[in-house]
Motif scaffolding. Structure first.
Motif, PDB file in Angstrom:
ATOM      1  N   MET A   1      43.650  50.592  36.183  1.00 59.36           N
ATOM      2  CA  MET A   1      44.209  49.422  36.749  1.00 59.36           C
ATOM      3  C   MET A   1      43.374  48.306  35.793  1.00 59.36           C
ATOM      4  N   PRO A   2      44.252  47.375  35.337  1.00 59.40           N
ATOM      5  CA  PRO A   2      43.726  46.318  34.364  1.00 59.40           C
ATOM      6  C   PRO A   2      42.727  45.573  35.077  1.00 59.40           C
ATOM      7  N   THR A   3      41.987  44.896  34.351  1.00 60.14           N
ATOM      8  CA  THR A   3      40.866  43.689  35.078  1.00 60.14           C
ATOM      9  C   THR A   3      41.684  42.700  35.365  1.00 60.14           C
ATOM     10  N   PHE A   4      41.166  41.696  36.036  1.00 60.30           N
ATOM     11  CA  PHE A   4      41.702  40.490  36.477  1.00 60.30           C
ATOM     12  C   PHE A   4      42.240  39.592  35.137  1.00 60.30           C
ATOM     13  N   ARG A   5      41.099  39.584  34.232  1.00 61.50           N
ATOM     14  CA  ARG A   5      41.479  39.060  32.904  1.00 61.50           C
ATOM     15  C   ARG A   5      42.536  39.501  32.143  1.00 61.50           C
ATOM     16  N   GLU A   6      42.733  40.875  32.153  1.00 58.18           N
ATOM     17  CA  GLU A   6      43.715  41.606  31.378  1.00 58.18           C
ATOM     18  C   GLU A   6      45.319  41.555  32.061  1.00 58.18           C
ATOM     19  N   ALA A   7      44.943  41.310  33.609  1.00 57.76           N
ATOM     20  CA  ALA A   7      46.179  41.052  34.249  1.00 57.76           C
ATOM     21  C   ALA A   7      46.814  39.699  34.020  1.00 57.76           C
ATOM     22  N   ILE A   8      46.140  38.619  33.862  1.00 59.75           N
ATOM     23  CA  ILE A   8      46.537  37.411  33.777  1.00 59.75           C
ATOM     24  C   ILE A   8      46.919  37.272  32.387  1.00 59.75           C
ATOM     25  N   GLU A   9      46.198  37.513  31.407  1.00 57.33           N
ATOM     26  CA  GLU A   9      46.645  37.399  30.045  1.00 57.33           C
ATOM     27  C   GLU A   9      48.014  38.287  29.835  1.00 57.33           C
ATOM     28  N   ALA A  10      48.205  39.121  30.508  1.00 58.18           N
ATOM     29  CA  ALA A  10      49.465  39.852  30.357  1.00 58.18           C
ATOM     30  C   ALA A  10      50.539  39.318  31.101  1.00 58.18           C
ATOM     31  N   ARG A  11      50.227  38.271  32.227  1.00 55.79           N
ATOM     32  CA  ARG A  11      50.964  37.504  32.974  1.00 55.79           C
ATOM     33  C   ARG A  11      51.671  38.763  33.897  1.00 55.79           C
ATOM     34  N   ASP A  12      50.894  39.633  34.215  1.00 58.80           N
ATOM     35  CA  ASP A  12      51.238  40.874  35.339  1.00 58.80           C
ATOM     36  C   ASP A  12      50.727  40.376  36.607  1.00 58.80           C
ATOM     37  N   MET A  13      51.428  39.519  37.276  1.00 61.68           N
ATOM     38  CA  MET A  13      51.017  38.924  38.725  1.00 61.68           C
ATOM     39  C   MET A  13      51.099  40.135  39.746  1.00 61.68           C
ATOM     40  N   ASP A  14      51.704  41.066  39.438  1.00 59.00           N
ATOM     41  CA  ASP A  14      51.655  42.333  40.428  1.00 59.00           C
ATOM     42  C   ASP A  14      50.359  42.996  40.278  1.00 59.00           C
TER      43      ASP A  14
ATOM     44  N   CYS B   1      36.923  27.043  34.698  1.00 57.92           N
ATOM     45  CA  CYS B   1      36.336  28.407  35.010  1.00 57.92           C
ATOM     46  C   CYS B   1      36.631  28.994  36.250  1.00 57.92           C
ATOM     47  N   ASP B   2      36.953  30.133  36.050  1.00 61.99           N
ATOM     48  CA  ASP B   2      37.222  31.037  37.230  1.00 61.99           C
ATOM     49  C   ASP B   2      36.122  31.702  37.685  1.00 61.99           C
ATOM     50  N   PHE B   3      35.453  31.647  38.788  1.00 60.05           N
ATOM     51  CA  PHE B   3      34.381  32.388  39.273  1.00 60.05           C
ATOM     52  C   PHE B   3      35.002  33.247  40.204  1.00 60.05           C
ATOM     53  N   LEU B   4      34.733  34.615  39.991  1.00 58.60           N
ATOM     54  CA  LEU B   4      35.320  35.830  41.043  1.00 58.60           C
ATOM     55  C   LEU B   4      33.921  36.449  41.801  1.00 58.60           C
ATOM     56  N   THR B   5      34.351  36.630  42.799  1.00 61.14           N
ATOM     57  CA  THR B   5      33.182  37.610  43.625  1.00 61.14           C
ATOM     58  C   THR B   5      34.012  38.719  44.193  1.00 61.14           C
ATOM     59  N   TYR B   6      33.566  39.872  43.897  1.00 59.93           N
ATOM     60  CA  TYR B   6      34.336  41.062  44.279  1.00 59.93           C
ATOM     61  C   TYR B   6      33.529  41.783  45.433  1.00 59.93           C
ATOM     62  N   ASP B   7      34.343  42.272  46.402  1.00 58.18           N
ATOM     63  CA  ASP B   7      33.612  43.312  47.572  1.00 58.18           C
ATOM     64  C   ASP B   7      33.488  44.560  46.711  1.00 58.18           C
ATOM     65  N   GLU B   8      32.826  45.456  47.744  1.00 56.09           N
ATOM     66  CA  GLU B   8      32.402  47.104  47.438  1.00 56.09           C
ATOM     67  C   GLU B   8      33.632  47.669  46.990  1.00 56.09           C
ATOM     68  N   ASP B   9      34.874  47.380  47.218  1.00 59.17           N
ATOM     69  CA  ASP B   9      36.034  48.046  46.775  1.00 59.17           C
ATOM     70  C   ASP B   9      36.346  47.603  45.287  1.00 59.17           C
ATOM     71  N   GLY B  10      35.777  46.561  44.737  1.00 55.67           N
ATOM     72  CA  GLY B  10      36.476  45.958  43.634  1.00 55.67           C
ATOM     73  C   GLY B  10      37.464  45.097  43.695  1.00 55.67           C
ATOM     74  N   LYS B  11      37.747  44.580  44.863  1.00 53.12           N
ATOM     75  CA  LYS B  11      38.769  43.448  45.163  1.00 53.12           C
ATOM     76  C   LYS B  11      38.217  42.168  45.157  1.00 53.12           C
ATOM     77  N   ILE B  12      38.916  41.134  44.798  1.00 56.40           N
ATOM     78  CA  ILE B  12      38.390  39.875  44.446  1.00 56.40           C
ATOM     79  C   ILE B  12      38.625  39.241  45.879  1.00 56.40           C
ATOM     80  N   VAL B  13      37.332  38.734  46.619  1.00 57.23           N
ATOM     81  CA  VAL B  13      37.151  38.035  47.914  1.00 57.23           C
ATOM     82  C   VAL B  13      37.024  36.598  47.713  1.00 57.23           C
ATOM     83  N   ASP B  14      36.476  36.274  46.744  1.00 61.67           N
ATOM     84  CA  ASP B  14      36.375  34.741  46.649  1.00 61.67           C
ATOM     85  C   ASP B  14      36.741  34.338  45.271  1.00 61.67           C
TER      86      ASP B  14
END
Length: 138
Positions: free
Chosen positions: A1-14, A84-97
């Motif tokens: 699975m791509p990182t958030f940055r990789e997904a945004i840079e690829a414009r892969d919103m799914d 600046c995008d500030f990303l907080t992740y949960d224990e499953d690696g999902k963005i919660v904030d």
């Protein structure tokens, strides 16, 4: 699975959606109250990819706990914007904030206008997203 940055840079919103926790909260640079929920967070992120032009991440800062700060540059309504995008992740690696800060003020005001003009569409998209996901989990 791509990182958030990789997904945004690829414009892969799914892929971005797959990284958001169901209880994600979006904290806008131009709205007082946070937006709770994956559906509205996803809809806002989809809209902002249309508003920002020449978007590029220029720096990434990671804390040992897994949180990230992603510094970006873009243009909105012909004005240069830095944020600046500030990303907080949960224990499953999902963005919660997901908190965004931007500058300068004129560009932030332009961003507020552009996003405000789309907000009815954003809300409708979030509602449809929520309905689609509740139907697929039933």
């Amino acid at each position: 699975m791509p990182t958030f940055r990789e997904a945004i840079e690829a414009r892969d919103m799914d892929a971005v959606d797959a990284l958001l926790a169901d209880d994600a909260v979006f904290r806008s640079p131009v709205a007082f109250s946070p937006y709770p929920g994956k559906a509205i967070t996803s809809a806002i992120l989809r809209a902002v990819t249309e508003v920002f032009e020449n978007f590029v991440y220029v720096r990434e800062i990671a804390d040992p706990g897994g949180d990230h700060a992603l510094v970006f540059e873009a243009e909105v309504d012909g004005l240069a914007i830095t944020g600046c995008d500030f990303l907080t992740y949960d224990e499953d690696g999902k963005i919660v904030d997901f908190m965004v800060m931007v500058r300068p003020l004129r560009a932030a005001e332009a961003l507020a206008r552009e996003m405000g003009a789309r907000f009815e569409q954003i809300q409708a998209q979030a509602l449809a997203y929520g309905e689609d996901n509740s139907a697929s989990t039933s």
